[in-house]
Design a protein around this motif. Structure first.
Motif, PDB file in Angstrom:
ATOM      1  N   PHE A  98       0.866  -1.188   0.000  1.00 39.37           N
ATOM      2  CA  PHE A  98       0.000   0.000   0.000  1.00 39.37           C
ATOM      3  C   PHE A  98       0.907   1.245   0.000  1.00 39.37           C
ATOM      4  O   PHE A  98       2.101   1.145   0.306  1.00 39.37           O
ATOM      5  N   ASP A  99       0.310   2.397  -0.364  1.00 46.58           N
ATOM      6  CA  ASP A  99       1.102   3.641  -0.393  1.00 46.58           C
ATOM      7  C   ASP A  99       1.437   4.069   1.035  1.00 46.58           C
ATOM      8  O   ASP A  99       0.595   3.957   1.937  1.00 46.58           O
ATOM      9  N   TYR A 100       2.623   4.576   1.216  1.00 48.65           N
ATOM     10  CA  TYR A 100       3.041   4.967   2.571  1.00 48.65           C
ATOM     11  C   TYR A 100       4.024   6.132   2.540  1.00 48.65           C
ATOM     12  O   TYR A 100       4.597   6.450   1.501  1.00 48.65           O
ATOM     13  N   THR A 112      21.821   5.247   3.861  1.00 51.39           N
ATOM     14  CA  THR A 112      21.839   5.568   2.421  1.00 51.39           C
ATOM     15  C   THR A 112      21.090   4.508   1.622  1.00 51.39           C
ATOM     16  O   THR A 112      20.275   4.848   0.759  1.00 51.39           O
ATOM     17  N   ILE A 113      21.316   3.246   1.951  1.00 48.33           N
ATOM     18  CA  ILE A 113      20.643   2.178   1.197  1.00 48.33           C
ATOM     19  C   ILE A 113      19.128   2.228   1.438  1.00 48.33           C
ATOM     20  O   ILE A 113      18.326   2.018   0.515  1.00 48.33           O
ATOM     21  N   ILE A 114      18.722   2.559   2.661  1.00 50.44           N
ATOM     22  CA  ILE A 114      17.280   2.664   2.945  1.00 50.44           C
ATOM     23  C   ILE A 114      16.673   3.814   2.127  1.00 50.44           C
ATOM     24  O   ILE A 114      15.599   3.670   1.518  1.00 50.44           O
ATOM     25  N   ILE A 115      17.361   4.941   2.054  1.00 49.91           N
ATOM     26  CA  ILE A 115      16.827   6.078   1.280  1.00 49.91           C
ATOM     27  C   ILE A 115      16.755   5.719  -0.209  1.00 49.91           C
ATOM     28  O   ILE A 115      15.750   5.988  -0.878  1.00 49.91           O
ATOM     29  N   LEU A 116      17.802   5.069  -0.719  1.00 50.06           N
ATOM     30  CA  LEU A 116      17.774   4.683  -2.140  1.00 50.06           C
ATOM     31  C   LEU A 116      16.631   3.700  -2.411  1.00 50.06           C
ATOM     32  O   LEU A 116      15.948   3.792  -3.434  1.00 50.06           O
ATOM     33  N   ASN A 117      16.403   2.770  -1.482  1.00 50.54           N
ATOM     34  CA  ASN A 117      15.269   1.843  -1.633  1.00 50.54           C
ATOM     35  C   ASN A 117      13.951   2.615  -1.637  1.00 50.54           C
ATOM     36  O   ASN A 117      13.051   2.330  -2.432  1.00 50.54           O
ATOM     37  N   GLY A 118      13.840   3.583  -0.730  1.00 49.76           N
ATOM     38  CA  GLY A 118      12.618   4.391  -0.652  1.00 49.76           C
ATOM     39  C   GLY A 118      12.381   5.179  -1.937  1.00 49.76           C
ATOM     40  O   GLY A 118      11.253   5.295  -2.416  1.00 49.76           O
ATOM     41  N   LEU A 119      13.457   5.711  -2.517  1.00 52.34           N
ATOM     42  CA  LEU A 119      13.327   6.480  -3.765  1.00 52.34           C
ATOM     43  C   LEU A 119      12.854   5.575  -4.902  1.00 52.34           C
ATOM     44  O   LEU A 119      12.098   5.982  -5.774  1.00 52.34           O
ATOM     45  N   ASP A 120      13.299   4.336  -4.844  1.00 50.39           N
ATOM     46  CA  ASP A 120      13.017   3.360  -5.892  1.00 50.39           C
ATOM     47  C   ASP A 120      11.626   2.734  -5.757  1.00 50.39           C
ATOM     48  O   ASP A 120      11.068   2.238  -6.736  1.00 50.39           O
ATOM     49  N   ASP A 121      11.103   2.743  -4.539  1.00 52.26           N
ATOM     50  CA  ASP A 121       9.859   2.038  -4.209  1.00 52.26           C
ATOM     51  C   ASP A 121       8.654   2.913  -4.580  1.00 52.26           C
ATOM     52  O   ASP A 121       8.422   3.962  -3.962  1.00 52.26           O
ATOM     53  N   ARG A 123       5.599   2.592  -3.988  1.00 54.05           N
ATOM     54  CA  ARG A 123       4.614   2.732  -2.917  1.00 54.05           C
ATOM     55  C   ARG A 123       5.034   3.797  -1.892  1.00 54.05           C
ATOM     56  O   ARG A 123       4.220   4.263  -1.108  1.00 54.05           O
ATOM     57  N   CYS A 124       6.320   4.107  -1.851  1.00 50.45           N
ATOM     58  CA  CYS A 124       6.811   5.109  -0.905  1.00 50.45           C
ATOM     59  C   CYS A 124       6.608   6.494  -1.525  1.00 50.45           C
ATOM     60  O   CYS A 124       7.254   6.836  -2.504  1.00 50.45           O
ATOM     61  N   LYS A 125       5.689   7.281  -0.963  1.00 49.82           N
ATOM     62  CA  LYS A 125       5.311   8.553  -1.582  1.00 49.82           C
ATOM     63  C   LYS A 125       6.159   9.721  -1.084  1.00 49.82           C
ATOM     64  O   LYS A 125       6.337  10.705  -1.792  1.00 49.82           O
ATOM     65  N   ASN A 126       6.607   9.677   0.142  1.00 50.77           N
ATOM     66  CA  ASN A 126       7.576  10.669   0.627  1.00 50.77           C
ATOM     67  C   ASN A 126       8.276  10.172   1.890  1.00 50.77           C
ATOM     68  O   ASN A 126       7.841   9.188   2.494  1.00 50.77           O
ATOM     69  N   SER A 184      13.629  16.127   4.059  1.00 54.34           N
ATOM     70  CA  SER A 184      12.333  15.672   3.532  1.00 54.34           C
ATOM     71  C   SER A 184      12.520  15.378   2.041  1.00 54.34           C
ATOM     72  O   SER A 184      13.116  16.170   1.312  1.00 54.34           O
ATOM     73  N   PHE A 185      12.027  14.218   1.619  1.00 52.66           N
ATOM     74  CA  PHE A 185      12.052  13.835   0.194  1.00 52.66           C
ATOM     75  C   PHE A 185      10.601  13.739  -0.265  1.00 52.66           C
ATOM     76  O   PHE A 185       9.879  12.858   0.202  1.00 52.66           O
TER      77      PHE A 185
END
Ligand code: SAM
Length: 259
Positions: A98-100, A112-121, A123-126, A184-185
């Motif tokens: 789901f979107d999160y 850094t790896i978590i942020i890159l995963n979040g940018l790539d995902d 479902r991750c909206k911000n 904030s991204f």
């Protein structure tokens, strides 16, 4: 009393003014809140006031502490606690189905790896994340600055990146040795879509930051072709990797793919 474990990057946020700044920066959309690294639950308490939370925590001792502390919230489904390494749950494209929005005081050893995963995902909206200040400066660096690097290009291609606040070591218990910052991204208006080969292209482009970009790119791509692309795009042949802007990086990459 629970003793902080260095190997899990445990620096617990104690400063209420910083927690307030994080909470204030959270968008009021309907997306679920995901916290990576619930720790002692100091941030989780505030996140639960905004909505339902899914929290990940790698440390078994902290998982049972959180299970007790938030027994009611877990029973009523307001908090879902997932015990384990978040990176193991990210093996497929999306962390959740789901979107999160991701809100976290991240463990710095995997930030850094978590942020890159979040940018790539998708479902991750911000994301609103606390990270080491030195790394934060790379994500927000502008073209021309000596800190401009592949992380700046990747993040700013798909996000508006905003600096929320500096955070001194005294805001944590135990205190880290480094300065921290909250970023904030916002992925609402992505300018570009990224593919994995673009990451590889950036690795090559920034492999020797002080060399010319042509020299770096020629390690992997035909020098003759790169010079032709630079001519077509009217780019200076002696430009260094940090001097090019994000649009130019995408244009060069597109032309390399077409060649
Ligand atoms: N959120 C709490 C706070 O603000 O005080 C704790 C933040 S602390 C910097 C990072 C937390 O992430 C720790 O609780 C640590 O155990 C957890 N952690 C570390 N690596 C993790 C991983 N790979 N997956 C999930 N949690 C992790």
């Amino acid at each position: 009393m629970i003793k902080a474990k260095k190997k899990f990057g445990q620096n617990f946020l104690k400063d209420d003014s910083i927690k307030y700044k994080i909470i204030k920066a959270i968008s009021n959309d309907k997306n679920k809140i995901v916290e990576i690294g619930a720790g002692l639950g100091d941030l989780t308490v505030h996140l639960l006031r905004l909505g339902d939370v899914v929290a990940f925590e790698i440390d078994e001792e902290l998982c049972s502490y959180i299970s007790d502390k938030f027994k009611l919230e877990i029973e009523t489904g307001r908090l879902k606690l997932i015990c384990g390494d978040v990176l193991d749950f990210w093996k497929s494209q999306s962390l959740l189905d789901f979107d999160y929005k991701l809100i976290a005081n991240l463990p710095y050893y995997v930030a850094t790896i978590i942020i890159l995963n979040g940018l790539d995902d998708e479902r991750c909206k911000n994301m609103i994340v606390m990270i080491q200040k030195e790394v934060a400066n790379k994500f927000i660096a502008e073209s021309g600055s000596s800190e401009f690097c592949s992380l700046s290009v990747i993040a700013q291609s798909v996000c508006q990146v905003e600096y929320i606040t500096d955070v001194p070591p005294t805001s944590f218990e135990p205190q880290p040795k480094v300065q921290s910052a909250v970023l904030s991204f916002d992925k609402n208006n992505p300018s570009y879509k990224l593919d994995k080969k673009f990451y590889n292209f950036l690795d090559v482009a920034f492999s020797q930051p002080r060399q010319t970009l042509i020299k770096n790119l020629s390690r992997q791509f035909s020098r003759e072709n790169i010079i032709k692309i630079f001519d077509d795009l009217k780019l200076n042949l002696s430009i260094r990797p940090h001097q090019l802007n994000i649009e130019d990086y995408h244009q060069i990459y597109k032309k390399i793919k077409e060649a």
